[in-house]
Scaffold this motif. Structure first.
Motif: not given
Length: 338
Positions: A206, A209-212, A214
């Motif tokens: 996470y 890839q916080p923008n990918t 949720p």
């Protein structure tokens, strides 16, 4: 668990779940890390385990003080053979015999269940050439000691053994750099009816890839299916289940056919206090719930047996992203280095 897979995983607070063919309930265990400052004595930690009825433990090297404190407790132990010892164990059967004598046979009143030979060995690193021979020599020593059925020999892998393009889970595959290791290790584990351990970090997935990904999907709070896998027909409401099944699918493709052992570490230091405790409870609740609904996700076909939680919080000699991760916060004492 159905006898069709080897695997293992981890999430970021230190939960270890073991799937076996035994029809037993989930039980809580704790990974006992000893790198840090202001740490309690080994005996105090073991007493903490007993006071909280924690029956499972992992330690990352054969610390003699900890092994002494474990005598007669019947706490089931995963004992690591550190990476620094791999070359020595791989190069000499007598060295392996001595290690088993000193750390296993000399503690016949300690309930040692597994030896993790190496932790997250880099397949491109120097230790890769020593991993499998070290496992073989330790297994030979265990056999000579008459402990074949009592103590199982394995290793612990980093989750990056999962290859690129392993999404959705049914497309899970082994990274090509790991394949030379996997062929021999999986045959070894199958022949010896032993588990494979894998360190799986949904929190790191996470945070990378916080923008990918949720946030509610990573924290087990999504109210509905987030990912649907058309290849398997399975749906996923949390990242943990998806990563776990990815590993199952990947390992099936290279012939894993026996037990599965996995670690989970659920949340990082940014999640603190009551929120972190809630996440831990939520994860355990999900595991128990899924035990009652076997067959929904592929991983739920295997019965979950163990959950290991990271033990101590005051870590100072680790990367900042790992600081403050743990289950128990102990009273402050004079500063010291572990």
């Amino acid at each position: 668990m159905a006898q069709t897979n080897i695997l293992s995983t981890f999430l970021l607070i230190g939960l270890l779940v073991m799937a076996t063919i035994e029809k037993t309930g989930a039980q809580i265990g704790v990974c006992y890390g000893m790198l840090g400052n202001d740490l309690p004595s080994k005996q105090e930690v073991i007493d903490l385990f007993k006071q909280n009825n924690i029956q499972r433990m992992r330690i990352y090297d054969p610390n003699q003080e900890a092994l002494q404190a474990l005598r007669g407790t019947n706490i089931e132990l995963i004992l690591d053979l550190p990476n620094s010892d791999l070359q020595k164990m791989a190069s000499s059967q007598p060295e392996a015999d001595t290690w088993v004598q000193n750390n296993i046979q000399n503690y016949n009143d300690v309930n040692i269940k597994y030896i993790a030979v190496g932790n997250e060995v880099d397949p491109n690193g120097q230790n890769a050439q020593y991993l499998f021979p070290a496992m073989q020599n330790i297994q030979n020593s265990i056999n000579k000691a008459g402990l074949t059925d009592r103590v199982k020999v394995s290793t612990s892998l980093k989750y990056d053994f999962i290859g690129d393009g392993s999404f959705p889970p049914s497309k899970g595959s082994i990274r090509s750099t790991y394949k030379p290791l996997f062929d021999r290790i999986i045959e070894f584990l199958n022949n010896n009816r032993a588990p494979l351990l894998v360190n799986l970090y949904p929190y790191f997935s996470y945070s990378g890839q916080p923008n990918t990904i949720p946030l509610d999907y990573a924290l087990f709070t999504a109210s509905s299916e987030v990912v649907h896998d058309d290849g398997s027909g399975l749906g996923y409401q949390n990242l943990f289940d998806a990563m776990l099944d990815t590993a199952y699918f990947a390992l099936e493709k290279v012939g894993g056919d026996h037990w599965t052992l996995w670690y989970q570490r659920a949340v990082g230091r940014q999640v603190v206090g009551q929120r972190r405790q809630w996440i831990m409870q939520r994860l355990i609740t999900i595991i128990w719930f899924n035990m009652l609904r076997m067959g929904l996700q592929r991983s739920k076909e295997r019965l979950l047996r163990l959950i290991y939680l990271q033990c101590l919080m005051r870590v100072i000699r680790m990367e900042m992203k790992l600081k403050g991760i743990g289950v128990f916060s102990l009273p402050t004492r004079s500063q010291s280095m572990a």
